[in-house]
Motif scaffolding. Sequence first.
Motif, PDB file in Angstrom:
ATOM      1  N   GLN A  43       1.100  -0.864  -0.416  1.00 19.47           N
ATOM      2  CA  GLN A  43       0.372  -0.138  -0.053  1.00 19.47           C
ATOM      3  C   GLN A  43       0.776   1.135   0.273  1.00 19.47           C
ATOM      4  O   GLN A  43       0.327   1.834  -0.653  1.00 19.47           O
ATOM      5  CB  GLN A  43      -0.714   0.134   1.148  1.00 19.47           C
ATOM      6  N   HIS A  44       1.974   1.569   0.620  1.00 19.93           N
ATOM      7  CA  HIS A  44       2.726   2.216   0.489  1.00 19.93           C
ATOM      8  C   HIS A  44       3.481   2.490  -0.854  1.00 19.93           C
ATOM      9  O   HIS A  44       3.416   3.119  -1.499  1.00 19.93           O
ATOM     10  CB  HIS A  44       4.018   2.324   1.647  1.00 19.93           C
ATOM     11  N   PHE A  45       3.800   1.240  -1.628  1.00 18.15           N
ATOM     12  CA  PHE A  45       4.218   1.381  -3.008  1.00 18.15           C
ATOM     13  C   PHE A  45       3.325   2.363  -3.271  1.00 18.15           C
ATOM     14  O   PHE A  45       3.358   3.466  -4.756  1.00 18.15           O
ATOM     15  CB  PHE A  45       4.603   0.423  -3.192  1.00 18.15           C
ATOM     16  N   TYR A  46       1.747   1.746  -3.457  1.00 19.80           N
ATOM     17  CA  TYR A  46       0.687   2.601  -4.050  1.00 19.80           C
ATOM     18  C   TYR A  46       0.551   3.988  -4.069  1.00 19.80           C
ATOM     19  O   TYR A  46       0.144   4.804  -5.060  1.00 19.80           O
ATOM     20  CB  TYR A  46      -0.718   1.280  -3.979  1.00 19.80           C
ATOM     21  N   ASP A  47       0.488   4.426  -2.626  1.00 17.64           N
ATOM     22  CA  ASP A  47       0.454   5.541  -1.810  1.00 17.64           C
ATOM     23  C   ASP A  47       1.617   7.154  -2.571  1.00 17.64           C
ATOM     24  O   ASP A  47       1.315   7.824  -3.105  1.00 17.64           O
ATOM     25  CB  ASP A  47       0.038   5.631  -0.396  1.00 17.64           C
ATOM     26  N   ALA A  48       2.706   6.184  -2.348  1.00 16.64           N
ATOM     27  CA  ALA A  48       3.726   7.052  -2.528  1.00 16.64           C
ATOM     28  C   ALA A  48       3.782   7.114  -4.129  1.00 16.64           C
ATOM     29  O   ALA A  48       3.917   8.482  -4.469  1.00 16.64           O
ATOM     30  CB  ALA A  48       4.709   5.900  -2.372  1.00 16.64           C
ATOM     31  N   HIS A  49       3.446   6.492  -4.944  1.00 18.51           N
ATOM     32  CA  HIS A  49       3.412   6.553  -6.594  1.00 18.51           C
ATOM     33  C   HIS A  49       2.862   7.539  -6.893  1.00 18.51           C
ATOM     34  O   HIS A  49       2.610   8.620  -7.645  1.00 18.51           O
ATOM     35  CB  HIS A  49       3.638   5.199  -7.274  1.00 18.51           C
ATOM     36  N   TYR A  50       1.214   7.308  -6.044  1.00 17.47           N
ATOM     37  CA  TYR A  50       0.362   8.365  -6.426  1.00 17.47           C
ATOM     38  C   TYR A  50       0.279   9.586  -5.922  1.00 17.47           C
ATOM     39  O   TYR A  50       0.693  10.234  -6.556  1.00 17.47           O
ATOM     40  CB  TYR A  50      -1.031   7.735  -6.367  1.00 17.47           C
ATOM     41  N   GLU A  51       1.424  10.274  -5.154  1.00 18.37           N
ATOM     42  CA  GLU A  51       1.993  11.160  -3.696  1.00 18.37           C
ATOM     43  C   GLU A  51       2.773  11.742  -4.890  1.00 18.37           C
ATOM     44  O   GLU A  51       2.709  13.410  -4.831  1.00 18.37           O
ATOM     45  CB  GLU A  51       2.020  10.635  -2.649  1.00 18.37           C
ATOM     46  N   GLY A  52       3.501  11.183  -5.456  1.00 15.61           N
ATOM     47  CA  GLY A  52       4.556  11.905  -6.137  1.00 15.61           C
ATOM     48  C   GLY A  52       4.544  12.292  -7.323  1.00 15.61           C
ATOM     49  O   GLY A  52       4.394  13.041  -8.042  1.00 15.61           O
ATOM     50  N   ALA A  53       3.021  11.240  -8.541  1.00 14.84           N
ATOM     51  CA  ALA A  53       3.229  11.483  -9.347  1.00 14.84           C
ATOM     52  C   ALA A  53       1.671  12.674  -9.585  1.00 14.84           C
ATOM     53  O   ALA A  53       2.218  13.954 -10.171  1.00 14.84           O
ATOM     54  CB  ALA A  53       2.818  10.891 -10.231  1.00 14.84           C
ATOM     55  N   ALA A  54       1.412  13.202  -8.308  1.00 14.21           N
ATOM     56  CA  ALA A  54       0.671  14.207  -8.434  1.00 14.21           C
ATOM     57  C   ALA A  54       1.348  15.302  -7.937  1.00 14.21           C
ATOM     58  O   ALA A  54       0.858  16.300  -7.699  1.00 14.21           O
ATOM     59  CB  ALA A  54      -0.375  13.734  -6.731  1.00 14.21           C
ATOM     60  N   ASN A  55       2.656  15.338  -6.829  1.00 15.95           N
ATOM     61  CA  ASN A  55       3.146  16.556  -6.506  1.00 15.95           C
ATOM     62  C   ASN A  55       4.025  16.925  -7.852  1.00 15.95           C
ATOM     63  O   ASN A  55       4.055  17.859  -8.218  1.00 15.95           O
ATOM     64  CB  ASN A  55       3.904  15.892  -6.129  1.00 15.95           C
ATOM     65  N   ALA A  56       4.376  16.218  -8.630  1.00 21.89           N
ATOM     66  CA  ALA A  56       4.988  16.524 -10.129  1.00 21.89           C
ATOM     67  C   ALA A  56       4.208  17.296 -11.021  1.00 21.89           C
ATOM     68  O   ALA A  56       4.785  18.089 -11.483  1.00 21.89           O
ATOM     69  CB  ALA A  56       5.542  15.013 -10.542  1.00 21.89           C
ATOM     70  N   GLN A  57       3.096  17.335 -10.931  1.00 23.78           N
ATOM     71  CA  GLN A  57       1.814  18.112 -11.882  1.00 23.78           C
ATOM     72  C   GLN A  57       1.392  19.534 -11.231  1.00 23.78           C
ATOM     73  O   GLN A  57       1.259  20.215 -11.734  1.00 23.78           O
ATOM     74  CB  GLN A  57       0.490  17.437 -11.567  1.00 23.78           C
ATOM     75  N   THR A  58       2.561  19.514 -10.077  1.00 20.15           N
ATOM     76  CA  THR A  58       2.302  21.224  -9.793  1.00 20.15           C
ATOM     77  C   THR A  58       3.302  21.622  -9.992  1.00 20.15           C
ATOM     78  O   THR A  58       3.490  23.050 -10.090  1.00 20.15           O
ATOM     79  CB  THR A  58       2.275  20.754  -7.712  1.00 20.15           C
TER      80      THR A  58
END
Length: 833
Positions: free
Chosen positions: A616-631
């Motif tokens: 779940q950390h893998f899933y969450d971290a990859h979503y969090e990282g990609a979301a921050n890159a959008q900013t």
Amino acid sequence: MFPDENGIDGWLRYAPLSSELASQFKRYGNIIALRNDESSPVRTAAKEIQHGLKRILNQEANIGHDLITGSQVEGPATIVIGTVNSFSHAGGDVSHIAQLKEDGFWLHGDDYDNVQILGQNERGALYGAFAFLMLLAQGKQCPSAHVSNPSAPIRWVNQWDNLDGSIERGYAGPSIFFRDMVVQDDLTRVSQYARLMASVGLNGIIVNNVNSHHDLLSPRNLAGLGRIANAMRPWGVRIGVALFFDTPKILGGLSTSDPLDPGVIAFWDKITAQLYQHVPDLIGYLIKANSEGQPGPLTYGRTLADGANMFADALKRHGAGVVVYRAFVYNHHLDESNWKNDRANAAVEYFKDMDSLFEDNVLVQIKYGPIDFQVREPTSPLFAHLRKTPTIIEFQVAQEYLGQQSHVCYLPPLWKTILDFDLRVDGKPSLVRDIVSGERFGWNQSGYAAVVNVGSDSTWLGSHLAMSNLYAYGRYTWDPTSNEVDVIQDWTRLTFSSHSTVVDTVTSISMESWPTYENYTGNLGIQTLCEITKTCHYGPRPDAADGNGWGQWTRADAHAIGMDRTVATGTGYAGQYPVEVAEKFEKVKTTPDDLLLWFHHVPYTHKLKSGKTVIQHFYDAHYEGAANAQTFAPRWKAIQGLIDDSRFQHVLFRLVYQAGHAIVWRDSINEFYKAKCSIPDEQGRVGNYPWRIEAESMDLTGYAVVPITPFEAASGGKAIITTSNDKPGTAKYTVPFESGVYNIAVNYYDHLGGTSQYKLFVGGQLIGEWAGDLSKVLLHDFSDLRDGHSATRITFDTVHVNKGDVIELIGTPDGTELAPIDYVSFLPPGLVD
């Protein structure tokens, strides 16, 4: 509006201060240089200050060479530049100057704004001059009685330039040193590079690739190396070369390259003598041997020390150079089925018993981590094993596994995890920075090296933001305790602007960039999950880590993931550290989560200290990282109009590209591990993309559906390509979403082999058109396949869409690039699919 800039001056632009700020500085009328030789760094410093004063304050200053003693109450202020000794010999008072180390400097502004810039040597005087100018360029006054000493004597750069003009891990165009197997005739850029290096205290450079070529030592190139040395010497930068171990056989016609063979010894003795004739201040040799298939002393039944000492003896006979022997020695044909095999063990296994065998002018260069410039690694334990043999720590400014300068990734926060690490050698404080400085073990020669991939592009590194890493590298070799926020803020003010919005924007993006990149690539110490079996080392390819002999394994199966590197049940790597550190890494509960999978093989359901499971950390971290890159791109837009448009657009383009590629990374890694372990994402995101239209589900004319390998490099494992390489294809679909305003994203593949053309229509209206030409723009290592390297996205913002409209994509192929398309997303504002 600001005039466009191309980046050639880096952080040495010397932009004019505002009239209000400039008025706070006294007029500097005289520059006294206590040396006037053409190649003298003191003369260089005087001319640099003259240039800087003109640019920053619009002041004309004369250069003289006779010291005027005493304070000057009225009239223009004077700047004196020289060494402490030359200042003393000219009648100056040095009694108040604190002790300086080699290359250190004294910077002093008196009550009348006169300035003294005095170095322990001539390089130190030049470094002081740059320190003065970079303060001035930020509107800061010269300090009083300021002493600055470098942390270590060796502060070098390793170029990976090849004689043919290419650069291994080069993402900024061809070499500024070589072309067509010879040293270039025009070395203007080499001098400009030396200027940048000197400005941050870098004093040496290995000018060619560690994967060296014997033709480097041809008569023409020996003379060319002399010209390179001449171009860099006025800036206090000395050169050295990387050598190919089997040169005696290939260039010398000998039957062997055995380091104990008299003929081989004589060959290197002759070559060394010739090199010193052309480069009398040669810093020495860099040796890569018995690594990644390269020949070396082990090839001839000799020890690594035998090989290093052969070169060391030749240097001793002819000059004062050193041999830097890379510890990057390992077997890349390891048997993965043997649970005890571990590439990470190699450096210590090869070098730990050789500490007393090397000549006193041999240093061992150690990569910061035991594998290869990964997004996170533990500190190499070899730093704790060599007590008598001085070491150099090897960093990388070239972002080989870290986005290759197409993704912003500010590296000092990563470096500090290594430099601040306490190895507790013999139970005593042993910070890595204190080991490489020479302080911990009492060495006179030690320090820093970094792989730097400057090229002929005017940006030097292919990206304006990437230059922060070269600047920061110099700053950290001088002072490894530097604050990473202060460093990026100084760089921003010098490179772009002192405007608070510019400084705050660049600082925040930069400081978030490494953790963001780590999140959407490889976290928990699993390494960067990119393609390692080919040269790309760029896009996502998690399966590439396993099933080969390279040893960058994850050991991921259906139930568990991570390398067991414990002494009790694993490879024993943890035991290579001193006891206090080894005990911490030996146990799961005392291993930091950010290195958990480096040291331990655990179930996907293992609970982290956060309470999350590993998967779940893998899933969450990859979503969090990609979301921050959008900013990043929207935040960058805040500085539009505050810097020149050329550099603004250059950076914006790359941040937009990074945002799209971060989504590719996120989906590839998450889909791969979801398929591997069959454990769903608790939030239902992985594999569920309600705003996507898969290209394979569209109405196709002149397009065909193809599987993508690896499957995770495409949404749904499939994409479409044109059925012809000279006729366009069309993909249509009726929009199923409610009417409204959407950002439309098209994910496609932009690979080598051609430049496809695309058009996007919605409801019969042309929304946009583009070319698949990223390989010509971004300069990083591209793939010739439809995969995670070439997968990318283009987005068209604020498109008015009616439910029932027909979306139409027209792709025109070119060469072997058959206008490949993966999917289209209709994204409500603010939503990241």
